[in-house]
Design a protein around this motif. Structure first.
Motif, PDB file in Angstrom:
ATOM      1  N   VAL A  30      21.514 -29.512  29.411  1.00  0.00           N
ATOM      2  CA  VAL A  30      22.057 -29.235  30.493  1.00  0.00           C
ATOM      3  C   VAL A  30      21.207 -28.379  31.401  1.00  0.00           C
ATOM      4  O   VAL A  30      21.719 -27.321  32.122  1.00  0.00           O
ATOM      5  CB  VAL A  30      23.303 -28.203  30.173  1.00  0.00           C
ATOM      6  N   LEU A  31      19.949 -28.664  31.345  1.00  0.00           N
ATOM      7  CA  LEU A  31      18.936 -27.908  31.827  1.00  0.00           C
ATOM      8  C   LEU A  31      18.927 -26.203  31.903  1.00  0.00           C
ATOM      9  O   LEU A  31      18.836 -25.771  32.975  1.00  0.00           O
ATOM     10  CB  LEU A  31      19.142 -28.327  33.465  1.00  0.00           C
ATOM     11  N   LEU A  32      19.143 -25.995  30.628  1.00  0.00           N
ATOM     12  CA  LEU A  32      18.813 -24.254  30.435  1.00  0.00           C
ATOM     13  C   LEU A  32      17.596 -24.354  29.499  1.00  0.00           C
ATOM     14  O   LEU A  32      17.274 -24.941  28.569  1.00  0.00           O
ATOM     15  CB  LEU A  32      19.876 -23.730  29.775  1.00  0.00           C
ATOM     16  N   TRP A  33      16.717 -23.481  30.062  1.00  0.00           N
ATOM     17  CA  TRP A  33      15.534 -22.867  29.150  1.00  0.00           C
ATOM     18  C   TRP A  33      15.831 -22.468  27.798  1.00  0.00           C
ATOM     19  O   TRP A  33      16.753 -21.590  27.690  1.00  0.00           O
ATOM     20  CB  TRP A  33      14.629 -22.001  29.973  1.00  0.00           C
ATOM     21  N   THR A  34      15.072 -22.934  26.734  1.00  0.00           N
ATOM     22  CA  THR A  34      15.363 -23.073  25.297  1.00  0.00           C
ATOM     23  C   THR A  34      14.134 -22.781  24.584  1.00  0.00           C
ATOM     24  O   THR A  34      13.096 -23.453  25.222  1.00  0.00           O
ATOM     25  CB  THR A  34      16.233 -23.952  24.837  1.00  0.00           C
ATOM     26  N   ILE A  35      14.076 -22.190  23.643  1.00  0.00           N
ATOM     27  CA  ILE A  35      12.923 -22.036  22.573  1.00  0.00           C
ATOM     28  C   ILE A  35      13.432 -21.968  21.175  1.00  0.00           C
ATOM     29  O   ILE A  35      14.542 -21.500  20.939  1.00  0.00           O
ATOM     30  CB  ILE A  35      11.938 -20.957  23.060  1.00  0.00           C
ATOM     31  N   GLY A  36      12.325 -22.187  20.352  1.00  0.00           N
ATOM     32  CA  GLY A  36      12.599 -21.871  18.955  1.00  0.00           C
ATOM     33  C   GLY A  36      13.917 -22.940  18.347  1.00  0.00           C
ATOM     34  O   GLY A  36      13.615 -24.171  18.602  1.00  0.00           O
ATOM     35  N   GLU A  45      20.268 -15.615  36.469  1.00  0.00           N
ATOM     36  CA  GLU A  45      20.340 -16.490  37.724  1.00  0.00           C
ATOM     37  C   GLU A  45      20.553 -17.976  37.264  1.00  0.00           C
ATOM     38  O   GLU A  45      21.453 -18.697  37.863  1.00  0.00           O
ATOM     39  CB  GLU A  45      19.190 -16.476  38.712  1.00  0.00           C
ATOM     40  N   GLN A  46      19.730 -18.261  36.538  1.00  0.00           N
ATOM     41  CA  GLN A  46      20.127 -19.829  35.987  1.00  0.00           C
ATOM     42  C   GLN A  46      21.214 -20.061  35.291  1.00  0.00           C
ATOM     43  O   GLN A  46      22.053 -21.038  35.524  1.00  0.00           O
ATOM     44  CB  GLN A  46      18.642 -20.251  35.027  1.00  0.00           C
ATOM     45  N   LEU A  47      21.688 -19.060  34.464  1.00  0.00           N
ATOM     46  CA  LEU A  47      23.011 -19.079  33.554  1.00  0.00           C
ATOM     47  C   LEU A  47      24.419 -19.394  34.606  1.00  0.00           C
ATOM     48  O   LEU A  47      25.301 -19.765  34.373  1.00  0.00           O
ATOM     49  CB  LEU A  47      23.130 -17.955  32.910  1.00  0.00           C
ATOM     50  N   LYS A  48      24.140 -18.617  35.835  1.00  0.00           N
ATOM     51  CA  LYS A  48      25.494 -18.657  36.735  1.00  0.00           C
ATOM     52  C   LYS A  48      25.176 -19.879  37.743  1.00  0.00           C
ATOM     53  O   LYS A  48      26.299 -20.216  38.366  1.00  0.00           O
ATOM     54  CB  LYS A  48      25.147 -17.394  37.966  1.00  0.00           C
ATOM     55  N   ALA A  52      24.897 -29.142  38.470  1.00  0.00           N
ATOM     56  CA  ALA A  52      24.288 -29.598  39.787  1.00  0.00           C
ATOM     57  C   ALA A  52      23.278 -28.977  40.588  1.00  0.00           C
ATOM     58  O   ALA A  52      22.464 -29.416  41.062  1.00  0.00           O
ATOM     59  CB  ALA A  52      25.391 -29.991  40.654  1.00  0.00           C
ATOM     60  N   GLU A  53      23.479 -27.423  40.553  1.00  0.00           N
ATOM     61  CA  GLU A  53      22.437 -26.516  41.176  1.00  0.00           C
ATOM     62  C   GLU A  53      21.206 -26.445  40.368  1.00  0.00           C
ATOM     63  O   GLU A  53      20.274 -26.351  40.995  1.00  0.00           O
ATOM     64  CB  GLU A  53      23.165 -25.151  41.327  1.00  0.00           C
ATOM     65  N   ARG A  54      21.504 -26.588  39.036  1.00  0.00           N
ATOM     66  CA  ARG A  54      20.119 -26.610  38.343  1.00  0.00           C
ATOM     67  C   ARG A  54      19.500 -27.824  38.535  1.00  0.00           C
ATOM     68  O   ARG A  54      18.110 -27.745  38.441  1.00  0.00           O
ATOM     69  CB  ARG A  54      20.596 -26.359  36.662  1.00  0.00           C
ATOM     70  N   LEU A  56      19.356 -29.671  41.246  1.00  0.00           N
ATOM     71  CA  LEU A  56      18.541 -29.523  42.529  1.00  0.00           C
ATOM     72  C   LEU A  56      17.512 -28.784  42.113  1.00  0.00           C
ATOM     73  O   LEU A  56      16.387 -29.037  42.763  1.00  0.00           O
ATOM     74  CB  LEU A  56      19.542 -28.805  43.533  1.00  0.00           C
ATOM     75  N   ALA A  57      17.578 -27.421  41.794  1.00  0.00           N
ATOM     76  CA  ALA A  57      16.656 -26.495  41.388  1.00  0.00           C
ATOM     77  C   ALA A  57      15.292 -27.140  40.837  1.00  0.00           C
ATOM     78  O   ALA A  57      14.188 -26.951  40.988  1.00  0.00           O
ATOM     79  CB  ALA A  57      16.965 -25.214  40.653  1.00  0.00           C
ATOM     80  N   LYS A  58      15.580 -28.028  39.731  1.00  0.00           N
ATOM     81  CA  LYS A  58      14.661 -28.680  38.950  1.00  0.00           C
ATOM     82  C   LYS A  58      13.942 -29.785  40.013  1.00  0.00           C
ATOM     83  O   LYS A  58      12.777 -29.761  40.012  1.00  0.00           O
ATOM     84  CB  LYS A  58      15.269 -29.330  37.818  1.00  0.00           C
ATOM     85  N   SER A  59      14.729 -30.432  40.818  1.00  0.00           N
ATOM     86  CA  SER A  59      14.013 -31.328  41.515  1.00  0.00           C
ATOM     87  C   SER A  59      13.133 -30.902  42.627  1.00  0.00           C
ATOM     88  O   SER A  59      12.281 -31.299  43.031  1.00  0.00           O
ATOM     89  CB  SER A  59      15.140 -32.478  42.226  1.00  0.00           C
ATOM     90  N   GLU A  60      13.494 -29.341  42.989  1.00  0.00           N
ATOM     91  CA  GLU A  60      12.745 -28.715  44.151  1.00  0.00           C
ATOM     92  C   GLU A  60      11.622 -27.953  43.482  1.00  0.00           C
ATOM     93  O   GLU A  60      11.035 -27.032  43.939  1.00  0.00           O
ATOM     94  CB  GLU A  60      13.751 -28.168  44.887  1.00  0.00           C
ATOM     95  N   GLY A  61      11.546 -27.830  41.996  1.00  0.00           N
ATOM     96  CA  GLY A  61      10.617 -26.958  41.243  1.00  0.00           C
ATOM     97  C   GLY A  61      10.849 -25.649  41.206  1.00  0.00           C
ATOM     98  O   GLY A  61      10.090 -24.707  41.214  1.00  0.00           O
ATOM     99  N   ARG A  62      12.303 -25.425  41.392  1.00  0.00           N
ATOM    100  CA  ARG A  62      12.734 -24.001  41.612  1.00  0.00           C
ATOM    101  C   ARG A  62      13.155 -23.339  39.912  1.00  0.00           C
ATOM    102  O   ARG A  62      13.491 -22.339  39.858  1.00  0.00           O
ATOM    103  CB  ARG A  62      13.875 -23.802  42.520  1.00  0.00           C
ATOM    104  N   LEU A  63      13.314 -24.474  39.046  1.00  0.00           N
ATOM    105  CA  LEU A  63      13.894 -24.096  37.753  1.00  0.00           C
ATOM    106  C   LEU A  63      12.992 -23.580  36.661  1.00  0.00           C
ATOM    107  O   LEU A  63      12.326 -24.538  36.097  1.00  0.00           O
ATOM    108  CB  LEU A  63      14.567 -25.207  37.293  1.00  0.00           C
TER     109      LEU A  63
END
Length: 170
Positions: A30-36, A45-48, A52-54, A56-63
């Motif tokens: 679901v396009l949330l940054w994760t590790i481990g 901000e990303q969690l909010k 769909a917004e994530r 778009l942000a990914k496609s625009e290089g903002r994620l």
């Protein structure tokens, strides 16, 4: 007095199998940054954002990945983060499902909460059925939670089936 339970070695093994172990940050389903081992590192901000917004942000290089997580983790750090994360989910399961726990039920509930969140466990039919003593119903309810971002995922089907079988064990 509340019993202190911990996820068993078998439960941790199942969790690691389904979450995977990643020493570098990645975007989950679901396009949330994760590790481990499934450790969420997305910014507030990303969690909010909606999915769909994530997207778009990914496609625009903002994620962007939070900069403090950009270097790879050591095995020891992965294990420490998992231990810290598990403590929170173990406490949550003991709070939301305090009775009729055996090791299998506890491990399955912790695995579910780790993946879906404590809020999802709190509202789930799994919890409601477990707390009513309907253990077969609770076990079967795991299979209702096999979707992410509105799609059924084969990995979630396998995970929920493993959690269901673990819940019914012992």
């Amino acid at each position: 007095m509340q019993i202190k339970m911990k996820m068993s070695d078998e439960g941790r093994k199942m969790l690691k199998h389904h979450e995977g172990v990643r020493k570098k940050p990645y975007l989950d389903a679901v396009l949330l940054w994760t590790i481990g081992i499934g450790h969420l590192i997305a910014t507030p901000e990303q969690l909010k954002m909606t999915l769909a917004e994530r997207k778009l942000a990914k496609s625009e290089g903002r994620l962007k990945c939070p900069t403090e997580w950009m270097k790879p983790l050591t095995d020891a750090k992965v294990d420490q983060i998992l231990q810290d994360d598990l403590r929170r989910f173990e406490r949550g399961v003991l709070r939301y499902c305090p009775n009729n726990l055996n090791q299998g039920r506890f491990d399955a509930l912790v695995s579910f909460a780790f993946n879906a969140g404590l809020g999802a466990l709190q509202k789930s039919s799994i919890r409601m059925k477990h707390n009513r003593g309907d253990f077969d119903g609770a076990a079967n309810a795991f299979m209702l939670y096999r979707f992410a971002a509105g799609k059924e995922f084969r990995g979630l089907v396998k995970r929920r089936n493993d959690e269901r079988l673990t819940y019914l064990s012992q």
